[in-house]
Design a protein around this motif. Structure first.
Motif, PDB file in Angstrom:
ATOM      1  N   LYS A  16       0.806  -1.219   0.000  1.00 50.33           N
ATOM      2  CA  LYS A  16       0.000   0.000   0.000  1.00 50.33           C
ATOM      3  C   LYS A  16       0.843   1.274   0.000  1.00 50.33           C
ATOM      4  N   THR A  17       2.188   1.130  -0.006  1.00 56.69           N
ATOM      5  CA  THR A  17       3.046   2.318  -0.157  1.00 56.69           C
ATOM      6  C   THR A  17       3.949   2.142  -1.383  1.00 56.69           C
ATOM      7  N   TYR A  18       4.938   1.299  -1.245  1.00 57.90           N
ATOM      8  CA  TYR A  18       5.949   1.098  -2.295  1.00 57.90           C
ATOM      9  C   TYR A  18       5.321   0.677  -3.626  1.00 57.90           C
ATOM     10  N   TYR A  19       4.532  -0.377  -3.581  1.00 53.27           N
ATOM     11  CA  TYR A  19       3.917  -0.888  -4.804  1.00 53.27           C
ATOM     12  C   TYR A  19       2.898   0.116  -5.360  1.00 53.27           C
ATOM     13  N   ALA A  20       2.103   0.718  -4.473  1.00 53.72           N
ATOM     14  CA  ALA A  20       1.083   1.677  -4.903  1.00 53.72           C
ATOM     15  C   ALA A  20       1.721   2.858  -5.628  1.00 53.72           C
ATOM     16  N   GLU A  21       2.847   3.358  -5.053  1.00 52.62           N
ATOM     17  CA  GLU A  21       3.541   4.488  -5.692  1.00 52.62           C
ATOM     18  C   GLU A  21       4.110   4.073  -7.037  1.00 52.62           C
ATOM     19  N   LYS A  22       4.756   2.915  -7.029  1.00 54.40           N
ATOM     20  CA  LYS A  22       5.412   2.403  -8.234  1.00 54.40           C
ATOM     21  C   LYS A  22       4.424   2.221  -9.386  1.00 54.40           C
ATOM     22  N   GLU A  23       3.249   1.715  -9.054  1.00 55.76           N
ATOM     23  CA  GLU A  23       2.260   1.416 -10.094  1.00 55.76           C
ATOM     24  C   GLU A  23       1.222   2.520 -10.225  1.00 55.76           C
ATOM     25  N   ASP A  24       1.365   3.576  -9.397  1.00 61.09           N
ATOM     26  CA  ASP A  24       0.443   4.700  -9.429  1.00 61.09           C
ATOM     27  C   ASP A  24      -1.010   4.259  -9.203  1.00 61.09           C
ATOM     28  N   ILE A  25      -1.188   3.518  -8.116  1.00 59.16           N
ATOM     29  CA  ILE A  25      -2.530   3.080  -7.727  1.00 59.16           C
ATOM     30  C   ILE A  25      -2.858   3.715  -6.388  1.00 59.16           C
ATOM     31  N   ASP A  26      -4.086   4.201  -6.236  1.00 60.73           N
ATOM     32  CA  ASP A  26      -4.511   4.766  -4.948  1.00 60.73           C
ATOM     33  C   ASP A  26      -4.560   3.627  -3.925  1.00 60.73           C
ATOM     34  N   PRO A  27      -3.768   3.732  -2.851  1.00 60.39           N
ATOM     35  CA  PRO A  27      -3.752   2.628  -1.865  1.00 60.39           C
ATOM     36  C   PRO A  27      -5.135   2.339  -1.285  1.00 60.39           C
ATOM     37  N   ALA A  28      -6.028   3.343  -1.322  1.00 63.34           N
ATOM     38  CA  ALA A  28      -7.382   3.111  -0.811  1.00 63.34           C
ATOM     39  C   ALA A  28      -8.105   2.058  -1.644  1.00 63.34           C
ATOM     40  N   ASP A  29      -7.678   1.909  -2.895  1.00 67.40           N
ATOM     41  CA  ASP A  29      -8.337   0.936  -3.777  1.00 67.40           C
ATOM     42  C   ASP A  29      -7.690  -0.443  -3.729  1.00 67.40           C
ATOM     43  N   ILE A  30      -6.556  -0.545  -3.022  1.00 63.77           N
ATOM     44  CA  ILE A  30      -5.876  -1.842  -2.975  1.00 63.77           C
ATOM     45  C   ILE A  30      -6.493  -2.709  -1.888  1.00 63.77           C
ATOM     46  N   TYR A  31      -6.801  -3.917  -2.239  1.00 61.63           N
ATOM     47  CA  TYR A  31      -7.332  -4.881  -1.264  1.00 61.63           C
ATOM     48  C   TYR A  31      -6.311  -5.999  -1.146  1.00 61.63           C
ATOM     49  N   CYS A  32      -5.756  -6.139   0.044  1.00 57.33           N
ATOM     50  CA  CYS A  32      -4.622  -7.057   0.234  1.00 57.33           C
ATOM     51  C   CYS A  32      -5.082  -8.336   0.942  1.00 57.33           C
ATOM     52  N   VAL A  33      -4.966  -9.455   0.238  1.00 57.64           N
ATOM     53  CA  VAL A  33      -5.399 -10.756   0.766  1.00 57.64           C
ATOM     54  C   VAL A  33      -4.170 -11.607   1.067  1.00 57.64           C
ATOM     55  N   SER A  34      -4.205 -12.326   2.173  1.00 58.63           N
ATOM     56  CA  SER A  34      -3.121 -13.269   2.484  1.00 58.63           C
ATOM     57  C   SER A  34      -3.657 -14.689   2.474  1.00 58.63           C
ATOM     58  N   ILE A  35      -2.838 -15.604   1.969  1.00 54.62           N
ATOM     59  CA  ILE A  35      -3.137 -17.030   2.100  1.00 54.62           C
ATOM     60  C   ILE A  35      -2.131 -17.594   3.093  1.00 54.62           C
ATOM     61  N   MET A  36      -2.611 -18.100   4.207  1.00 57.41           N
ATOM     62  CA  MET A  36      -1.734 -18.466   5.315  1.00 57.41           C
ATOM     63  C   MET A  36      -2.071 -19.863   5.838  1.00 57.41           C
ATOM     64  N   PRO A  37      -1.094 -20.571   6.369  1.00 54.42           N
ATOM     65  CA  PRO A  37      -1.375 -21.881   6.971  1.00 54.42           C
ATOM     66  C   PRO A  37      -1.820 -21.710   8.416  1.00 54.42           C
ATOM     67  N   CYS A  38      -2.403 -20.593   8.744  1.00 50.99           N
ATOM     68  CA  CYS A  38      -2.428 -20.070  10.108  1.00 50.99           C
ATOM     69  C   CYS A  38      -3.774 -19.421  10.393  1.00 50.99           C
ATOM     70  N   THR A  39      -4.330 -19.690  11.577  1.00 51.91           N
ATOM     71  CA  THR A  39      -5.529 -18.962  11.998  1.00 51.91           C
ATOM     72  C   THR A  39      -5.156 -17.677  12.729  1.00 51.91           C
ATOM     73  N   ALA A  40      -4.021 -17.716  13.450  1.00 50.63           N
ATOM     74  CA  ALA A  40      -3.616 -16.536  14.234  1.00 50.63           C
ATOM     75  C   ALA A  40      -3.322 -15.333  13.338  1.00 50.63           C
ATOM     76  N   LYS A  41      -2.989 -15.590  12.062  1.00 46.39           N
ATOM     77  CA  LYS A  41      -2.744 -14.478  11.137  1.00 46.39           C
ATOM     78  C   LYS A  41      -4.004 -13.648  10.935  1.00 46.39           C
ATOM     79  N   LYS A  42      -5.169 -14.291  11.058  1.00 49.61           N
ATOM     80  CA  LYS A  42      -6.432 -13.546  10.948  1.00 49.61           C
ATOM     81  C   LYS A  42      -6.531 -12.533  12.082  1.00 49.61           C
ATOM     82  N   TYR A  43      -6.065 -12.978  13.240  1.00 48.76           N
ATOM     83  CA  TYR A  43      -6.047 -12.094  14.406  1.00 48.76           C
ATOM     84  C   TYR A  43      -5.000 -11.002  14.210  1.00 48.76           C
TER      85      TYR A  43
END
Lengths: 573, 162
Positions: A332-359
Motif C-alpha cells: 500500500k506504499t511502495y507498490y502503490a507508488e510504483k504502479e500509481d494506484i490509490d492505496p485506498a483501492d488496494i485490497y490485500c489478501v493473504s493465504i496463510m497456513p495459520c488462523t492466528a494471522k487472521k487475528y
C-alpha cells in the motif's frame, strides 16, 4: 515380548502396546473417535471396544494394554452392535447439519456414521444447546457439534501449554469451553487453531472469510493483490485431494490468477526482507549491548503467547513485523507508488497456513500504510474451498510464476515455513554479511526437523553464535523459563508457535499429523533446493526495494513500516 | 482481581486466602485441599477466589474451574445457612422426589442449585442417601434425615431451620 491372538492371527508386540496398536500391526482396523496418536489416549468415546476372551465386558482397545496369551476379536456381531449403539447415542445429541457444516466430507463422526451404515437414530433424547462463540477473528467454537473427545484440551494444554479450554460440569452437561464460558477473544487463547486441526467434527473451525474475498474480487474498483505464505504451496495440494508432500507452487499461482486476483505476490519476498531487517537488528543488538537473546517475531500465536504469559520478556522479541505484516504496508506504499494506484483501492489478501494471522492483521497497530495493511487472511483450507467453488482442478492447472516485483524470492524465504527455517535463512545471510565470505555449505541441517528444542553454535567470523530453535509453545516455554532464570546464553532464538512450524499451522489441511508434517517439511526443502537463489540478501527485488524506497535496513522508513511494538496482556484479566 | 472491591471485608479475605494457599504455592497437586479450605472460608468459590488460587498454585483458571464444576461439593454460588439435599436415588425418585422439589419450590421459590435471597436455604439434588426405607427423603445440613415426606409435612420440617 508379548504374544497374543487378534482375529485368529498371531501377534508379537512390545509390552505396554495397546490392543489398538497391536491390531494395526496385523491390519485389523479398529475404529476410533476420541483417540489421537501421541496426543489423546483416554478411552472416552468407547467406539474402539473389542471382545477379549475371558473378559467380563467389552474392552476399549485404545487404552487397554496387551497381555500374554490374550485372544482378541475386533469385529464380532456383539462388538459391531455396541459400536453402532455408541454412535447412535453420540448422534442423538449432534446437530444433523452435515450439509452446511465446514467439515462436511472431512468429519470423523460423519465417516463413522457412513462406515457403520447408520440409517436412523433411535434415541430422541435431550439435546445440549449452547451458543456459538464467534468472538474470535480466527476460530469459531460450536459446542453443539462437540463429541467431548477432549483432543482440543489435550493439544491446548499439553502441546501448547496455553490451557484455554477445560471440561466444565460433568455427564450429559459437560461443556468444553474456557472457564466461566468466557469468550475466546477475551482471554489468553492465542488463536493458534491447533484445536481446529485435531477436532474430529466441526465443533472448532476457522472463521470462513472467503465471502469477503469473493466480494473484493467482484468489485471493479478494487485492485486485489494476494500474498501466499511459504507453507501454503506444500499444503494446498492436500486441500484438493493430492498426497501429503505434494508441491503446488506454480498451480497455486495459476489458480489464484484464474480466481481473478490482479497480482499474485509471495510472502517469501517479505520473508527475505525480514531476514535483512532481523539479521541487522541481531547484529546491532550484539554490537551495541542490546537485549539478548533476541527472539523471532514471525509467528502471531507465539507473539500473543509471550504477551500473555511472558510479558516480562517482551524486550527480547525482535521488533520486526512478521513477513505477512511487512508485505501489507509495502503493497500500500511502495507498490502503490510504483504502479500509481490509490492505496485506498488496494485490497490485500493473504493465504496463510495459520488462523492466528487472521487475528494479527486486525491488531490495531497493523495500519502503518494509513490503511489496514492486510485486509483479510484466508487459511490454506479456505483457499482450497475457493478453488473447489471455482471448479479449479489444481492438478490440471499450468505451472505459472509469481508477479514481479513482490513475488520474487529465494529459497531462504521459502524455508520460513518449517521449524528452523527462519534461523537457517538468517544464518545464511548473517554469515556472509559479517565475514564477507561466501558460505560454502548453506544447508544448516542442525536447524531442521521436528525436535522440540534444537540448539547449535555457529562460528560467524570471530563470534560463536549460540542459537536455539523451538516449535510448539510448550517447547518455547522451556527456553523462556531458562531466560527468566538467567540460564540462557543464546544470541538468537527462533520460536514457532505450532508443532513443526507453519507447515503444521492451525490453518493447515486436515488431517495434519506428525507423518504429514514431515512430508511437508521434506517438500519445503525440495522447494528451497529448486530455487536459483537461496540467500535472502541476494534477492534482486529486495536489493531494489532498499535502493528505490527503504534506504537501508533499520532505516527510518523501515522503522515506520516494518517494525512494531508489543502489548503486555497477562492472564486472568 | 476482586469481584466486589467495595466490600470492606474483602481485603481480609484475600489475606486469609493467601494463608490457605501458602503451603501449596506453586504446587498444582494441592488444588482440591485449597479449594475445600477456601470454600469453608468464603462460603463459596467466586471468580476472584478462583483466580487467586490459580495464580497461587501456578495452574490455569480453566484447571480450577474444571475441578470446581466437576465436584458437586464445590459451589460457584453463595450457600445458604442450611443445605437441603433432596434424594433422587431410585426408591425416592419412584416415591416422589419431584413432589418434594415442587413443594419446596412452591414454599420458598427455590430451584435445585439455587439459594434463597435471604441466604436461609440452598437446595440441591443428590444421589441415593441410603435411606430407601424412608423414601421419599431429604437431608438437611448433611445430618438431619427427614423421611416419608408428604407435601403437608414439609413446611413444618423447614420451620425448624431459621
Amino acid at each position: 515380548m508379548i504374544n497374543l491372538t487378534i482375529d485368529n492371527q498371531q501377534v508379537v508386540v512390545e509390552p505396554g502396546t495397546s490392543i489398538l496398536e497391536a491390531a494395526q500391526k496385523v491390519g485389523a482396523k479398529i475404529p476410533t473417535l476420541c483417540y489421537y496418536k501421541d496426543l489423546n489416549i483416554i478411552g472416552a468415546c468407547r467406539i474402539c471396544v473389542v471382545e477379549v476372551q475371558g473378559a467380563r465386558t467389552l474392552i476399549p482397545a485404545c487404552v487397554a494394554p496387551v497381555a500374554e496369551g490374550m485372544v482378541v476379536k475386533t469385529a464380532t456381531p456383539e462388538v459391531i452392535k455396541v459400536r453402532k449403539l455408541i454412535l447412535e447415542l453420540i448422534l442423538s445429541d449432534h446437530p444433523q447439519e452435515c450439509l452446511t457444516c465446514a467439515r462436511n466430507q472431512n468429519c470423523e463422526l460423519q465417516k463413522l456414521a457412513e462406515e457403520f451404515g447408520i440409517k436412523e437414530i433411535r434415541f430422541a433424547g435431550a439435546k445440549t444447546e449452547y451458543p456459538i462463540d464467534d468472538s474470535s477473528p480466527a476460530i469459531i467454537r460450536d459446542p453443539r457439534k462437540c463429541v467431548l473427545c477432549r483432543r482440543c484440551i489435550s493439544v491446548c494444554t499439553n502441546v501448547q501449554t496455553v490451557q484455554a479450554l477445560c471440561a466444565e460440569n460433568r455427564g450429559f452437561n459437560t461443556l468444553i469451553a474456557p472457564a466461566f464460558n468466557e469468550k475466546l477473544a477475551d482471554m489468553e487463547c492465542v488463536q493458534c487453531g491447533q484445536c481446529s486441526l485435531v477436532c474430529p467434527t466441526g465443533a472448532i473451525v476457522e472463521r470462513d472469510d472467503t465471502a469477503k474475498v469473493w466480494a473484493a474480487l467482484a468489485d471493479p474498483e478494487k485492485h486485489v493483490v494476494v500474498q501466499t505464505a511459504p507453507a501454503t504451496r506444500v499444503q494446498l495440494g492436500e486441500a484438493l485431494g493430492a498426497e501429503p508432500g505434494s508441491i503446488f507452487t506454480g498451480q497455486m499461482v495459476a489458480g489464484l490468477r484464474r480466481l481473478g486476483f490482479d497480482k499474485v505476490f509471495d510472502t517469501d519476498f517479505t520473508a527475505d526482507l525480514t531476514i535483512l531487517e532481523e539479521g541487522n537488528e541481531l547484529l546491532q543488538r550484539v554490537t551495541t549491548g542490546g537485549t539478548l537473546p533476541m527472539i523471532t517475531s514471525c509467528s502471531p500465536g507465539w507473539i500473543k503467547f509471550c504477551e500473555h504469559f511472558y510479558p516480562d520478556l517482551l524486550d527480547h522479541l525482535s521488533t520486526c513485523k512478521s513477513p505477512q505484516q511487512m508485505f501489507g504496508p509495502l503493497v500500500k506504499t511502495y507498490y502503490a507508488e510504483k504502479e500509481d494506484i490509490d492505496p485506498a483501492d488496494i485490497y490485500c489478501v493473504s493465504i496463510m497456513p495459520c488462523t492466528a494471522k487472521k487475528y494479527e492483521c486486525q491488531r490495531p497497530e497493523m495500519n502503518s500504510s494509513g490503511y489496514q495493511d492486510v485486509d483479510v487472511v484466508l487459511t490454506t483450507r479456505e483457499l482450497g474451498r475457493m478453488f473447489k467453488q471455482a471448479g479449479l482442478d489444481a492438478s490440471n492447472l499450468p505451472d505459472e510464476e509469481y508477479d514481479e516485483p513482490l513475488g520474487i524470492s529465494t529459497g531462504a524465504g521459502e524455508i520460513f515455513g518449517a521449524s528452523g527455517g527462519v534461523m537457517e535463512a538468517a544464518l545464511r545471510t548473517v554469515y556472509e554479511v559479517v565475514t564477507g565470505e561466501t558460505l560454502e555449505n548453506i544447508d544448516f541441517e542442525v536447524c531442521r526437523g521436528l525436535t522440540g528444542v534444537k540448539e547449535a553454535t555457529v562460528q560467524v567470523g570471530d563470534l560463536p553464535v549460540k542459537v536455539a530453535i523451538t516449535n510448539g509453545l510448550g517447547n518455547a516455554r522451556k527456553v523462556l523459563d531458562k531466560i527468566r532464570a538467567g540460564e540462557a546464553d543464546y544470541h538468537f532464538i527462533e520460536v514457532m508457535c505450532c508443532p513443526g512450524g507453519c507447515i503444521g499451522g492451525g490453518g493447515s489441511p486436515i488431517p495434519t499429523d506428525t507423518d504429514i508434517r514431515l512430508k511437508r517439511i521434506t517438500a519445503t526443502y525440495t522447494e528451497d533446493e529448486r530455487m536459483s537463489l537461496r540467500k535472502s540478501h541476494e534477492n534482486p527485488a529486495i536489493i531494489a526495494l532498499y535502493e528505490e524506497f527503504l534506504g537501508k535496513p533499520l532505516g527510518h522508513k523501515s522503522h515506520e513500516l516494518l517494525h512494531t511494538k508489543y502489548t503486555s496482556r497477562g492472564v486472568n484479566k | 482481581m476482586v469481584a466486589c472491591a467495595s466490600n470492606a471485608s474483602n481485603d481480609e479475605l484475600i489475606k486469609q486466602l493467601d494463608k490457605i494457599i501458602d503451603p501449596y504455592r506453586g504446587n498444582p497437586g494441592g488444588l482440591i485441599q485449597v479449594l475445600t479450605k477456601a470454600q469453608n472460608l468464603v462460603g463459596y468459590l467466586p471468580k476472584w477466589v478462583q483466580i487467586q488460587i490459580a495464580e497461587g498454585l501456578g495452574v490455569s483458571l480453566q484447571e480450577v474451574y474444571g475441578v470446581i464444576t466437576f465436584y458437586t461439593f464445590f459451589s460457584l454460588i453463595p450457600r445458604g445457612r442450611h443445605k437441603i439435599s433432596v434424594c433422587a436415588g431410585t426408591a425416592c425418585y419412584v416415591k416422589g422426589t419431584k413432589m418434594v422439589t415442587t413443594t419446596i419450590k412452591d414454599l420458598l421459590d427455590l430451584k435445585p442449585g439455587q439459594t434463597t435471597p435471604d441466604s436461609r436455604f440452598t437446595l440441591e439434588i443428590v444421589r441415593c442417601i441410603g435411606a430407601c426405607g424412608l423414601a421419599p427423603a431429604m437431608i438437611i445440613d448433611g445430618k438431619d434425615v427427614h423421611g416419608r415426606l408428604e407435601p403437608e409435612l414439609i413446611p413444618a420440617v423447614l420451620e425448624q431451620y431459621a
